[in-house]
Design an enzyme around this catalytic site. Structure first.
Site, PDB file in Angstrom:
ATOM      1  N   THR A 243      -3.880   6.485   9.562  1.00 54.46           N
ATOM      2  CA  THR A 243      -3.985   5.411   8.584  1.00 54.46           C
ATOM      3  C   THR A 243      -5.396   4.844   8.684  1.00 54.46           C
ATOM      4  OG1 THR A 243      -3.011   3.330   7.813  1.00 54.46           O
ATOM      5  CG2 THR A 243      -3.119   3.654  10.188  1.00 54.46           C
ATOM      6  N   GLY A 244      -5.768   4.066   7.690  1.00 52.52           N
ATOM      7  CA  GLY A 244      -7.103   3.488   7.709  1.00 52.52           C
ATOM      8  C   GLY A 244      -7.963   4.074   6.614  1.00 52.52           C
TER       9      GLY A 244
ATOM     10  N   THR B 203       1.203   6.783   0.553  1.00 51.31           N
ATOM     11  CA  THR B 203       0.321   5.632   0.348  1.00 51.31           C
ATOM     12  C   THR B 203      -0.060   5.474  -1.116  1.00 51.31           C
ATOM     13  OG1 THR B 203      -1.727   4.588   1.149  1.00 51.31           O
ATOM     14  CG2 THR B 203      -1.855   6.918   0.632  1.00 51.31           C
TER      15      THR B 203
ATOM     16  N   SER C 220       0.804  -1.224   0.000  1.00 49.24           N
ATOM     17  CA  SER C 220       0.000   0.000   0.000  1.00 49.24           C
ATOM     18  C   SER C 220       0.837   1.274   0.000  1.00 49.24           C
ATOM     19  CB  SER C 220      -1.016  -0.008   1.160  1.00 49.24           C
ATOM     20  OG  SER C 220      -0.354  -0.109   2.382  1.00 49.24           O
TER      21      SER C 220
ATOM     22  N   THR D 299       0.273   1.616   4.859  1.00 52.72           N
ATOM     23  CA  THR D 299       0.469   3.050   4.588  1.00 52.72           C
ATOM     24  C   THR D 299       1.418   3.613   5.638  1.00 52.72           C
ATOM     25  OG1 THR D 299      -1.641   3.457   3.541  1.00 52.72           O
ATOM     26  CG2 THR D 299      -0.728   5.289   4.791  1.00 52.72           C
TER      27      THR D 299
ATOM     28  N   ARG E  21      -9.990   8.718  -7.017  1.00 56.16           N
ATOM     29  CA  ARG E  21     -10.245   8.878  -5.575  1.00 56.16           C
ATOM     30  C   ARG E  21      -8.951   9.300  -4.845  1.00 56.16           C
ATOM     31  NH1 ARG E  21      -8.048   6.523  -0.647  1.00 56.16           N
ATOM     32  NH2 ARG E  21      -9.665   6.512   0.919  1.00 56.16           N
TER      33      ARG E  21
HETATM   34  C1  SD4 Z   1      -6.396   5.956   2.290  1.00 52.72           C
HETATM   35  N1  SD4 Z   1      -5.566   6.184   4.532  1.00 52.72           N
HETATM   36  O1  SD4 Z   1      -6.100   6.089   1.119  1.00 52.72           O
HETATM   37  C2  SD4 Z   1      -5.299   5.541   3.275  1.00 52.72           C
HETATM   38  C3  SD4 Z   1      -5.244   4.049   3.336  1.00 52.72           C
HETATM   39  C4  SD4 Z   1      -4.430   3.494   4.458  1.00 52.72           C
HETATM   40  O2  SD4 Z   1      -3.337   1.739   5.427  1.00 52.72           O
HETATM   41  O3  SD4 Z   1      -4.048   4.145   5.385  1.00 52.72           O
HETATM   42  N2  SD4 Z   1      -4.123   2.236   4.460  1.00 52.72           N
HETATM   43  O4  SD4 Z   1      -7.540   6.100   2.710  1.00 52.72           O
END
Ligand code: SD4
Length: 321
Positions: free
Chosen positions: A234-235, A201, A81, A183, A211
């Site tokens: 993250t997330g 990321t 990622s 990420t 997106r």
């Molecule tokens: C996102 N926050 O593109 C990132 C994805 C991520 O571990 O953190 N993945 O939404």
């Protein structure tokens, strides 16, 4: 669930791995001086943290340390990622987001970037060499080419295989603890107590083309205020974007919360708004004294903390098991 920590042996570090005797959820935002310098990052980034620490120890700036650590993550094809080998969008394109902030409060960012191996370095160039904070898409790529960044195919056998597998059903249901994590959000403090941070990321895998998530958005995926502290996320980026999470964490620290309390309050802000079912968000934060903390929506989020004497992977406390 609470106070759970795991210490995972690092094969990549020369320093011994030892448990440090403080707990993220009980640290206080006092004037106690922590061990400097210190690097903290989302997920398991032992080698990247070490690269950042080594850069600092060699006399480079805290910003150089962040760029070096994150470049290492971007180069790692096994990290699905970030950077090379990042999982693509639903049309098969790898699109990258990154941002960086320095101790003076300057910021640089690139988003929806294709074909450039080191978005963190490009974000730094935007910050240092343009009058802007953010460049996106074809314009970001054009700027990268103008200043000599090579155009590369960032896909790998692994990322192509994963995409081919996903296309068989084309179901879009991000599972961030499992397939979309790694990420890198990284924060650092130097010997003088100066803070910097960065985030990079390829975003949520199989997203819609175009997106952009939280990671390149200053205040969402990252925020650094050298007077008070720094935070990164993250997330599922949409949840972080809706609450401007990293800015919120730093603002809460400014108002007196510890890093751990601030991360928890920012997660609870997401919970209060609802619509977080089956999604993950994790925050890590560091205050001006080098105290650190983290919190996540769902268990399974971990983070890496590195000083000269220790490098540990810690499980964050979470709202849901
Ligand atoms: C996102 N926050 O593109 C990132 C994805 C991520 O571990 O953190 N993945 O939404």
């Amino acid at each position: 669930m609470h106070n759970r920590r795991s210490f995972i042996k690092s094969t990549g570090l020369a320093t011994a791995i030892t448990a440090i005797g403080c707990n993220a959820s009980t640290q206080k935002n006092t004037s106690k001086i922590q061990e400097y310098p210190k690097i903290i990052s989302t997920w398991k980034h032992l080698e990247d943290n070490k690269a950042a620490l080594d850069e600092l120890l060699s006399g480079s700036s805290v910003l150089d340390a962040i760029e070096t650590g994150i470049r290492m993550a971007e180069n790692n094809a096994e990290d699905l990622s970030v950077g090379v080998g990042g999982l693509p969008d639903r049309d098969g394109n790898i699109t990258l987001d990154a941002c960086i902030m320095d101790s003076a409060g300057k910021a640089g960012s690139v988003s929806f970037l294709q074909g450039i191996r080191h978005p963190i370095s490009l974000a730094r160039k935007v910050m240092e060499n343009t009058p802007h904070v953010m460049l996106t898409g074809a314009g970001a790529q054009q700027y990268a080419r103008e200043i000599g960044f090579p155009l590369e195919d960032l896909s790998t056998v692994e990322s192509n295989k994963a995409f081919a597998e996903w296309k068989k059903k084309s179901i879009y249901k991000p599972k961030i603890n499992i397939e979309n994590h790694d990420t890198v959000g990284m924060l650092a403090i130097d010997n003088n107590g100066n803070l910097a941070g960065g985030c990079s990321t390829s975003g949520v895998a199989y997203k819609m083309h175009g997106r952009v998530g939280d990671s390149p958005i200053i205040g969402a995926g990252l925020f650094v205020d050298n007077d008070y502290g720094a935070a990164t996320a993250t997330g599922m980026g949409e949840l972080v974007l809706r609450t401007l999470g990293s800015f919120l964490v730093v603002e809460l620290m400014r108002q007196g919360a510890t890093p751990a309390e601030a991360c928890k309050d920012a997660v609870m802000r997401i919970v209060d708004k609802g619509n977080y079912q089956d999604l993950q968000v994790g925050y890590v934060a560091m205050d001006k004294q080098g105290n650190t903390g983290a919190y996540s929506l769902v268990s399974g989020f971990n983070y890496t903390e590195t000083t000269k004497s220790d490098s540990v992977i810690l499980d964050a406390d979470s709202y849901l098991d």
